[in-house]
Design an enzyme around this catalytic site. Structure first.
Site, PDB file in Angstrom:
ATOM      1  N   LYS A  13       0.844  -1.209   0.000  1.00 20.04           N
ATOM      2  CA  LYS A  13       0.000   0.000   0.000  1.00 20.04           C
ATOM      3  C   LYS A  13       0.876   1.254   0.000  1.00 20.04           C
ATOM      4  O   LYS A  13       0.696   2.154  -0.820  1.00 20.04           O
ATOM      5  CB  LYS A  13      -0.942  -0.006   1.223  1.00 20.04           C
ATOM      6  N   ARG A 127      12.068  -5.488   5.138  1.00 16.07           N
ATOM      7  CA  ARG A 127      11.716  -4.063   5.031  1.00 16.07           C
ATOM      8  C   ARG A 127      12.474  -3.231   6.065  1.00 16.07           C
ATOM      9  O   ARG A 127      12.527  -3.577   7.242  1.00 16.07           O
ATOM     10  CB  ARG A 127      10.214  -3.853   5.255  1.00 16.07           C
ATOM     11  N   ARG A 160      10.941  -1.791  11.791  1.00 12.63           N
ATOM     12  CA  ARG A 160       9.848  -1.457  12.708  1.00 12.63           C
ATOM     13  C   ARG A 160       9.672  -2.581  13.727  1.00 12.63           C
ATOM     14  O   ARG A 160       9.775  -3.751  13.372  1.00 12.63           O
ATOM     15  CB  ARG A 160       8.539  -1.281  11.905  1.00 12.63           C
ATOM     16  N   ARG A 171      -0.095  -9.872  12.984  1.00 13.69           N
ATOM     17  CA  ARG A 171      -0.768  -8.808  12.205  1.00 13.69           C
ATOM     18  C   ARG A 171      -1.547  -9.404  11.030  1.00 13.69           C
ATOM     19  O   ARG A 171      -2.633  -8.935  10.695  1.00 13.69           O
ATOM     20  CB  ARG A 171       0.270  -7.798  11.680  1.00 13.69           C
TER      21      ARG A 171
HETATM   22  P1  AP5 Z   1       4.818  -1.567   1.946  1.00 11.12           P
HETATM   23  O1  AP5 Z   1       4.433  -0.748   0.778  1.00 11.12           O
HETATM   24  O2  AP5 Z   1       5.558  -0.924   3.061  1.00 11.12           O
HETATM   25  O3  AP5 Z   1       3.543  -2.372   2.510  1.00 11.12           O
HETATM   26  P2  AP5 Z   1       2.252  -1.852   3.261  1.00 11.12           P
HETATM   27  O4  AP5 Z   1       1.090  -2.537   2.634  1.00 11.12           O
HETATM   28  O5  AP5 Z   1       2.224  -0.351   3.291  1.00 11.12           O
HETATM   29  O6  AP5 Z   1       2.520  -2.482   4.695  1.00 11.12           O
HETATM   30  P3  AP5 Z   1       2.446  -1.908   6.181  1.00 11.12           P
HETATM   31  O7  AP5 Z   1       3.132  -2.933   7.051  1.00 11.12           O
HETATM   32  O8  AP5 Z   1       2.960  -0.517   6.310  1.00 11.12           O
HETATM   33  O9  AP5 Z   1       0.932  -1.939   6.404  1.00 11.12           O
HETATM   34  P4  AP5 Z   1       0.151  -2.080   7.675  1.00 11.12           P
HETATM   35  O10 AP5 Z   1      -1.194  -1.858   7.131  1.00 11.12           O
HETATM   36  O11 AP5 Z   1       0.290  -3.311   8.460  1.00 11.12           O
HETATM   37  O12 AP5 Z   1       0.814  -1.010   8.651  1.00 11.12           O
HETATM   38  P5  AP5 Z   1       0.380   0.436   9.092  1.00 11.12           P
HETATM   39  O13 AP5 Z   1       1.590   1.240   9.177  1.00 11.12           O
HETATM   40  O14 AP5 Z   1      -0.786   0.911   8.300  1.00 11.12           O
HETATM   41  O15 AP5 Z   1       5.657  -2.812   1.378  1.00 11.12           O
HETATM   42  C1  AP5 Z   1       6.227  -3.776   2.258  1.00 11.12           C
HETATM   43  C2  AP5 Z   1       7.613  -4.199   1.720  1.00 11.12           C
HETATM   44  O16 AP5 Z   1       7.425  -4.877   0.483  1.00 11.12           O
HETATM   45  C3  AP5 Z   1       8.538  -3.013   1.437  1.00 11.12           C
HETATM   46  O17 AP5 Z   1       9.836  -3.362   1.814  1.00 11.12           O
HETATM   47  C4  AP5 Z   1       8.431  -2.809  -0.092  1.00 11.12           C
HETATM   48  O18 AP5 Z   1       9.631  -2.296  -0.648  1.00 11.12           O
HETATM   49  C5  AP5 Z   1       8.132  -4.220  -0.582  1.00 11.12           C
HETATM   50  N1  AP5 Z   1       7.235  -4.252  -1.749  1.00 11.12           N
HETATM   51  C6  AP5 Z   1       6.086  -3.534  -1.935  1.00 11.12           C
HETATM   52  N2  AP5 Z   1       5.497  -3.854  -3.110  1.00 11.12           N
HETATM   53  C7  AP5 Z   1       6.299  -4.819  -3.678  1.00 11.12           C
HETATM   54  C8  AP5 Z   1       6.211  -5.570  -4.916  1.00 11.12           C
HETATM   55  N3  AP5 Z   1       5.192  -5.402  -5.787  1.00 11.12           N
HETATM   56  N4  AP5 Z   1       7.172  -6.479  -5.156  1.00 11.12           N
HETATM   57  C9  AP5 Z   1       8.204  -6.665  -4.283  1.00 11.12           C
HETATM   58  N5  AP5 Z   1       8.346  -5.981  -3.105  1.00 11.12           N
HETATM   59  C10 AP5 Z   1       7.399  -5.073  -2.808  1.00 11.12           C
HETATM   60  O19 AP5 Z   1      -0.214   0.159  10.556  1.00 11.12           O
HETATM   61  C11 AP5 Z   1       0.628  -0.143  11.647  1.00 11.12           C
HETATM   62  C12 AP5 Z   1      -0.201  -0.312  12.908  1.00 11.12           C
HETATM   63  O20 AP5 Z   1      -0.928   0.911  13.190  1.00 11.12           O
HETATM   64  C13 AP5 Z   1      -1.306  -1.375  12.859  1.00 11.12           C
HETATM   65  O21 AP5 Z   1      -0.803  -2.673  13.122  1.00 11.12           O
HETATM   66  C14 AP5 Z   1      -2.244  -0.875  13.963  1.00 11.12           C
HETATM   67  O22 AP5 Z   1      -1.714  -1.136  15.251  1.00 11.12           O
HETATM   68  C15 AP5 Z   1      -2.207   0.634  13.764  1.00 11.12           C
HETATM   69  N6  AP5 Z   1      -3.257   1.100  12.846  1.00 11.12           N
HETATM   70  C16 AP5 Z   1      -3.066   1.776  11.664  1.00 11.12           C
HETATM   71  N7  AP5 Z   1      -4.247   2.057  11.093  1.00 11.12           N
HETATM   72  C17 AP5 Z   1      -5.207   1.558  11.904  1.00 11.12           C
HETATM   73  C18 AP5 Z   1      -6.619   1.503  11.834  1.00 11.12           C
HETATM   74  N8  AP5 Z   1      -7.301   2.033  10.788  1.00 11.12           N
HETATM   75  N9  AP5 Z   1      -7.295   0.891  12.848  1.00 11.12           N
HETATM   76  C19 AP5 Z   1      -6.645   0.375  13.911  1.00 11.12           C
HETATM   77  N10 AP5 Z   1      -5.301   0.375  14.029  1.00 11.12           N
HETATM   78  C20 AP5 Z   1      -4.580   0.957  13.036  1.00 11.12           C
END
Ligand code: AP5
Length: 222
Positions: A13, A127, A160, A171
């Site tokens: 994402k 990552r 992280r 997760r």
């Molecule tokens: P990346 O693009 O970083 O993936 P992402 O989908 O953004 O993953 P996140 O871990 O950031 O998502 P998340 O939803 O768990 O975390 P968030 O920060 O929102 O890509 C990942 C890796 O893959 C990278 O190294 C990239 O280079 C590589 N990659 C990407 N695309 C690729 C491809 N096509 N091919 C090869 N490699 C690729 O949330 C964190 C925490 O915050 C949650 O756990 C929760 O505690 C809290 N939180 C956030 N929002 C809420 C909510 N709405 N409600 C409740 N709690 C929440």
């Protein structure tokens, strides 16, 4: 365009949202980044959410809904937005619909990046994120021995705490239990764009662009 980037942790994402910001000139509203910024600033909200985030649990709906309601009403979000990481529960999706109704707006499309569990685990174990701007990088074990600085702002790169293997596994389970029901929620609304998130970053980007252009054309001809 009012868009939602949807998918499990590590689905890509954050990686895809930059090109959407450039193409549509609308802001990204990434709840994970917003919460990490609160933690860095040492705010009361930041303190409140730390243990949930580090354990890989969801932050309570009420906190998230308040945060998003406020953010959606800021001037830059009036022409559109890209939500990344919200909604994550049916209650959050219903609150989003209600808020947008009040603003006489609606979600145009939900871009679902579909990636298998094993690929998510592999990606997140490699990552690295920038401590100050949250930019993401993917390093091989060899590259990780000499982790450079962030190319965006020179910040320190780190893994992280919620990217530890046991937290990643949790997760993904949390996603399957609480967030995956939104696939049905948005399918019923005919808004889900189901995309193979295991293609290369460029191919995923091209598929998203193609789908959104088709949607825009369809909306224009109606
Ligand atoms: P990346 O693009 O970083 O993936 P992402 O989908 O953004 O993953 P996140 O871990 O950031 O998502 P998340 O939803 O768990 O975390 P968030 O920060 O929102 O890509 C990942 C890796 O893959 C990278 O190294 C990239 O280079 C590589 N990659 C990407 N695309 C690729 C491809 N096509 N091919 C090869 N490699 C690729 O949330 C964190 C925490 O915050 C949650 O756990 C929760 O505690 C809290 N939180 C956030 N929002 C809420 C909510 N709405 N409600 C409740 N709690 C929440």
């Amino acid at each position: 365009m009012n868009l939602i980037l949807f998918g499990a942790p590590g689905a890509g994402k954050g990686t895809q949202r930059g090109s959407l910001i450039d193409t549509y000139q609308i802001p990204a509203i990434a709840t994970g980044d917003m919460l990490r910024a609160q933690r860095r600033a040492g705010t009361a909200l930041g303190d409140q959410v730390t243990s949930y985030m580090d354990r890989g649990e969801l932050v309570p709906d009420a906190l998230m809904i308040d945060m998003i309601k406020e953010r959606l009403q800021e001037p830059d979000a009036r022409t559109g937005f890209i939500l990344d990481g919200f909604p994550r529960t049916v209650a959050q999706a219903e609150a989003l619909d209600a808020t947008l109704d009040q603003l006489r707006r609606r979600v145009d499309a939900v871009i679902y990046l579909r990636v298998s569990r094993q690929v998510l685990i592999d990606r997140l174990s490699h990552r690295y994120s920038c401590r100050s701007c949250d930019a993401v990088y993917n390093f091989t074990p060899k590259q990780a021995l000499e982790v450079p600085r962030c190319t965006v702002d020179g910040g320190e790169l780190y893994q992280r705490p919620d990217d530890k293997p046991e937290i990643v596994a949790h997760r993904i389970d949390v996603f399957l239990k609480h967030t995956a029901p939104l696939i049905d929620y948005y399918t019923t609304q005919h808004k889900l764009e189901n995309i193979d998130g295991q293609m290369s970053v460029e191919d995923v980007r091209a598929d998203i662009t193609r789908r959104l252009s088709a949607l825009k054309k369809g909306a224009g001809s109606r």
